[in-house]
Structure formats: structure tokens, C-alpha cells
Design an enzyme around this catalytic site. Sequence first.
Site, PDB file in Angstrom:
ATOM      1  N   HIS A 115      -2.692  -0.876   3.998  1.00 32.69           N
ATOM      2  CA  HIS A 115      -2.480  -1.287   5.083  1.00 32.69           C
ATOM      3  C   HIS A 115      -1.543  -2.307   5.612  1.00 32.69           C
ATOM      4  CE1 HIS A 115      -4.537  -5.249   5.247  1.00 32.69           C
ATOM      5  NE2 HIS A 115      -5.322  -5.402   3.916  1.00 32.69           N
ATOM      6  N   HIS A 126      11.924   3.184  -4.016  1.00 32.49           N
ATOM      7  CA  HIS A 126      11.008   3.718  -5.146  1.00 32.49           C
ATOM      8  C   HIS A 126       9.723   3.626  -5.510  1.00 32.49           C
ATOM      9  CE1 HIS A 126      10.993   6.977  -9.323  1.00 32.49           C
ATOM     10  NE2 HIS A 126      10.003   6.598  -8.201  1.00 32.49           N
TER      11      HIS A 126
END
Length: 213
Positions: A136, A145
Site C-alpha cells: 500500500h 523493473h
Amino acid sequence: MLGAGGHARRVLDCLLVSRRAKCVVFFDDDPTLLGRQIRGARVVGRISDLSLAMCRELGLRYFVMGIGGDLKLREQFYRRILHNTTLIPLIVSDPTAVWYKDFIGAGTVILANAYVGPGASVGENCIINTGAILEHDCRVSWGSHIAPGAIILGSAQVGEQVLVGANATVLPGVKVGDKAVVGAGAVVDQNVAAETTVVGIPARVVTQSVCPL
Ligand code: JB2
């Protein structure tokens, strides 16, 4: 699909299982790949040659970034295609991935079993690889990446064009600077400066570029 190597085949799988594409063609600058068929999709030309005229001739509408390993090359080709053609970058996600559409940038791919939690945001042209977890309120900026199994914990921030290696963990609230590299399996418990490589548990700096004043 831009690129026809390992990552491109992985993204093709994702496109096929999610049934998002009716017809896929590959572009790759390696001349030995020209004409090759990959799961029914053919390599039809070089990325460097992709033009507006070619897109019209082939009836192309969208593109997907299929180069994975070289973040600089990914970004270079991504910008080039946006600049030279009217192709739209697709967001590609595996049906097993969990994410919230509002916070995902164009051209990003989210592979199998990845999770992007509430309030988390992901920039353009990123890879959220197989089984990666973005907890979150964390942020992953464009061109980065997050490799298979890596975990970005709550409110952590990952800069632009960062590679977070397989199974690495970035602890809550920690900031990783632009173009940094986090080695596979590392646990990052302190902020990482831009263009710095860290490895180990806890992660420590192994290389840092010198900024000439
Ligand atoms: O310098 C280049 C260049 N380097 C590679 N210029 C141009 N124009 N094209 C380049 N390419 C093309 O990108 C190659 O022709 C090749 O088809 C493709 C890269 O394929 P490869 O299988 O080598 O890497 P990848 O990026 O698809 O996959 C890497 O990254 C993934 C995230 C691998 O490390 C994978 O294991 C990894 N999962």
C-alpha cells in the site's frame, strides 16, 4: 511487440492468456530473427525502422514493450515509438495479477501473481514481474523493473529506471534513487542514492557513480 527475446515471449504469454490481442507481430533489430514465428506471431521488421507509414500499412494500433533486461534501451525505444508513430502503449496484465487501474502508467506490464496494493502507484513503461508485491501507498516511478518475487513495502519509493532484483525487499518508507540497482535477495533498510548499486542483507553500497562538479 517491441523485442523478440525472453521478456517479449513472457509478455506474449500474458497477452494471450488475457485475450487482449487479436493479432500480435514482433519487431526486433536482430536480423537473424526476421521472419521467425513465435507462438504464431511473426517477427516482421526492425524496431529502428518502425514508422508511421509502416504502422498504417500493417494496421497496427498498439504497442507493448518486450525488451526487459536493458532499462536504457527500453526507455529509448519507448520514447521513439511515442514520438514517431501514433501507436498507443498498452498496459498488459496477467489475469492472476491484482491491481487498481487508476495508478498504473501507460506501457507497464504486470505479470502473473503480482500484487499492487491500495494507494500504490506505478509509472509509465515499468515491469512488475512475476509474483512481485507492491504494498500500500508505495511508489514505483517510470521505466523501473521490479523483478520476480521482489517486495516493495508500504510507502516505500522507487525512483526512475531502477532495477529491484529478484526476491529483494525494500522496507517501509525507504527511498531508492533514480537509476539505482538493488541486487537479488537484498534487504534495503536505508535510503539508496541515485545511480548506486546495493547488495546483501542489510543492503550495502557496492558501487556509486561519482558526480563531477
Ligand atoms: O543494443 C541493442 C539491443 N540489445 C538487445 N539494440 C537493439 N536495437 N536491440 C537490442 N536488443 C534486442 O532486445 C535483442 O535483439 C533481443 O531480441 C532483445 C532482448 O532479448 P533478451 O532475451 O536478450 O533479453 P530480454 O530483455 O528479453 O530479457 C531479459 O530481461 C528479462 C526481464 C532477460 O534477462 C530475462 O531473463 C529477464 N526475465
